[in-house]
Design a protein around this motif. Structure first.
Motif, PDB file in Angstrom:
ATOM      1  N   MET A 207       0.832  -1.197   0.000  1.00 30.33           N
ATOM      2  CA  MET A 207       0.000   0.000   0.000  1.00 30.33           C
ATOM      3  C   MET A 207       0.871   1.253   0.000  1.00 30.33           C
ATOM      4  N   HIS A 208       2.013   1.124  -0.675  1.00 32.07           N
ATOM      5  CA  HIS A 208       2.921   2.257  -0.826  1.00 32.07           C
ATOM      6  C   HIS A 208       3.364   2.288  -2.287  1.00 32.07           C
ATOM      7  N   GLN A 209       2.393   2.211  -3.181  1.00 25.69           N
ATOM      8  CA  GLN A 209       2.672   2.087  -4.606  1.00 25.69           C
ATOM      9  C   GLN A 209       3.076   3.435  -5.203  1.00 25.69           C
ATOM     10  N   TRP A 210       4.087   3.377  -6.078  1.00 24.71           N
ATOM     11  CA  TRP A 210       4.565   4.572  -6.764  1.00 24.71           C
ATOM     12  C   TRP A 210       3.878   4.662  -8.122  1.00 24.71           C
ATOM     13  N   ARG A 211       3.113   5.712  -8.334  1.00 27.11           N
ATOM     14  CA  ARG A 211       2.290   5.815  -9.538  1.00 27.11           C
ATOM     15  C   ARG A 211       3.120   5.720 -10.820  1.00 27.11           C
ATOM     16  N   ALA A 212       4.232   6.460 -10.878  1.00 24.30           N
ATOM     17  CA  ALA A 212       5.058   6.452 -12.094  1.00 24.30           C
ATOM     18  C   ALA A 212       5.588   5.050 -12.385  1.00 24.30           C
ATOM     19  N   PHE A 213       6.019   4.338 -11.345  1.00 20.47           N
ATOM     20  CA  PHE A 213       6.549   2.985 -11.532  1.00 20.47           C
ATOM     21  C   PHE A 213       5.439   2.008 -11.903  1.00 20.47           C
ATOM     22  N   GLU A 214       4.283   2.164 -11.277  1.00 25.06           N
ATOM     23  CA  GLU A 214       3.159   1.279 -11.586  1.00 25.06           C
ATOM     24  C   GLU A 214       2.780   1.413 -13.055  1.00 25.06           C
ATOM     25  N   ILE A 215       2.662   2.649 -13.533  1.00 28.91           N
ATOM     26  CA  ILE A 215       2.275   2.898 -14.924  1.00 28.91           C
ATOM     27  C   ILE A 215       3.354   2.401 -15.884  1.00 28.91           C
ATOM     28  N   ALA A 216       4.628   2.698 -15.546  1.00 30.06           N
ATOM     29  CA  ALA A 216       5.730   2.266 -16.407  1.00 30.06           C
ATOM     30  C   ALA A 216       5.830   0.749 -16.477  1.00 30.06           C
ATOM     31  N   GLY A 217       5.437   0.086 -15.411  1.00 27.61           N
ATOM     32  CA  GLY A 217       5.498  -1.372 -15.374  1.00 27.61           C
ATOM     33  C   GLY A 217       4.238  -2.043 -15.882  1.00 27.61           C
ATOM     34  N   GLY A 218       3.317  -1.238 -16.432  1.00 27.31           N
ATOM     35  CA  GLY A 218       2.078  -1.800 -16.944  1.00 27.31           C
ATOM     36  C   GLY A 218       1.119  -2.202 -15.862  1.00 27.31           C
ATOM     37  N   LEU A 219       1.283  -1.620 -14.670  1.00 26.75           N
ATOM     38  CA  LEU A 219       0.423  -1.931 -13.534  1.00 26.75           C
ATOM     39  C   LEU A 219      -0.554  -0.789 -13.305  1.00 26.75           C
ATOM     40  N   GLU A 220      -1.398  -0.949 -12.310  1.00 29.40           N
ATOM     41  CA  GLU A 220      -2.367   0.089 -11.969  1.00 29.40           C
ATOM     42  C   GLU A 220      -2.150   0.528 -10.541  1.00 29.40           C
ATOM     43  N   CYS A 221      -2.016   1.826 -10.338  1.00 30.47           N
ATOM     44  CA  CYS A 221      -1.743   2.345  -8.996  1.00 30.47           C
ATOM     45  C   CYS A 221      -3.052   2.494  -8.221  1.00 30.47           C
ATOM     46  N   LEU A 222      -3.390   1.464  -7.463  1.00 35.09           N
ATOM     47  CA  LEU A 222      -4.625   1.477  -6.691  1.00 35.09           C
ATOM     48  C   LEU A 222      -4.403   1.878  -5.241  1.00 35.09           C
TER      49      LEU A 222
END
Length: 325
Positions: A207-222
């Motif tokens: 629950m400490h997700q980094w938005r830029a990394f999530e998006i760059a990794g094809g993930l979703e920052c929830l």
């Protein structure tokens, strides 16, 4: 007739709770639970106070508690051996400065308190040492193990470390090829814990997700933090927070320490998160709100929402001593 209706509703309610527990979807009162967990009949909790009543266990009546201790809690992150490192930021400090801070505290008579010390004081009034101070590290970087831990051992000082569970032992972001600062492993955490120098607690599992990394990794920052999302029901959020904590506890078992404390990612918290975590067996929570933590002996609720001082490379010796005096 009215009694029969109430009995019918109660039966339905109990069946629902039993089903949720069987499916592992809901927490249940047990050995680690200090708060009565109450589900509303329609699983749509609207009143935090009515649905999550916290049964704080104070050793004396509220008006009779002893005088509060103003405890300075210092928050660090990552250390580097290179004093000329061009990547210095508020979260990256030269190890020489960290050593200087620790030596400065010792020279001026300050004594570090462990997490167990703090909890014992808040729960039963067990006295803290004179001139107490607490040292904490957020995120769980490998430099805690390689640089901070040896210094703390040498100076006979203690600290609490809050790693992000999903990043433990990793140098890339959540299975992607995005590089991140290396984090210590669970085995290294277990070694530090066994020494008595370090307590390994939670900065949440994921629950400490980094938005830029999530998006760059094809993930979703929830989950950038541990708060409820705007579109999320309280019931769903309660289960998400429970699942995250249980995942962290499961992996942290190797340390041999109970996970009873959380440092909120980004310092974001609210009354709902506090009440839920208390019901899940968490005994204290840490924020990044500046100032000393005010804790009365024998008052469990004072262990929640603890303030900390955010130590950065720009923190001077004078400023540090002003914080802790």
């Amino acid at each position: 007739m009215a009694r029969g209706k109430r009995g019918g509703r109660l039966s339905v309610f109990l069946c629902m709770v039993a089903l949720l527990v069987t499916l592992g979807a809901a927490p249940v009162r047990g050995e680690t639970t200090r708060v009565d967990w109450v589900f509303s009949k329609d699983s749509n909790i609207t009143s935090v106070e009515e649905e999550l009543p916290v049964d704080w266990q104070d050793t004396t009546d509220e008006g009779m508690l002893g005088e509060a201790v103003e405890l300075p809690i210092l928050m660090y992150h990552h250390l580097t051996e290179d004093s000329t490192d061009s990547n210095f930021s508020k979260d990256i400090m030269w190890v020489g400065q960290f050593r200087r801070h620790m030596e400065l505290l010792r020279e001026n008579g300050y004594q570090t308190v462990s997490l167990d010390d703090l909890i014992a004081f808040g729960e039963s009034g067990t006295p803290l040492p004179d001139n107490p101070v607490m040292i904490t590290f957020d995120d769980g970087y490998e430099s805690v193990y390689t640089l901070a831990y040896p210094i703390l051992q040498e100076l006979d000082m203690q600290a609490v470390v809050f790693p992000v569970g999903v990043s433990v032992g990793e140098d890339t972001y959540k299975g992607t090829d995005i590089p991140i600062t290396p984090h210590f492993t669970w085995e290294q955490g277990a070694e530090m814990a066994a020494s008595g120098t370090i307590s390994v607690q939670s900065h949440t599992y994921d629950m400490h997700q980094w938005r830029a990394f999530e998006i760059a990794g094809g993930l979703e920052c929830l989950r950038p933090n541990a708060l409820r999302r705007p579109e999320e029901s309280v019931f769903s959020y309660a289960n998400a927070l429970w699942d995250d904590l249980q995942r962290f506890r499961q992996e942290a078992q190797v340390t041999g320490q109970a996970v009873v404390a959380i440092a909120y990612p980004g310092g974001s918290w609210d009354e709902l998160s506090e009440r839920l975590l208390a019901s899940y067996g968490i005994k204290c929570t840490f924020t990044i709100e500046e100032g000393k933590a005010s804790v009365r002996p024998g008052s469990q609720k004072d262990l929640f929402g603890l303030n900390r001082f955010y130590v950065t490379p720009s923190t001077t010796d004078k400023e540090l001593l002003e914080w802790v005096k």
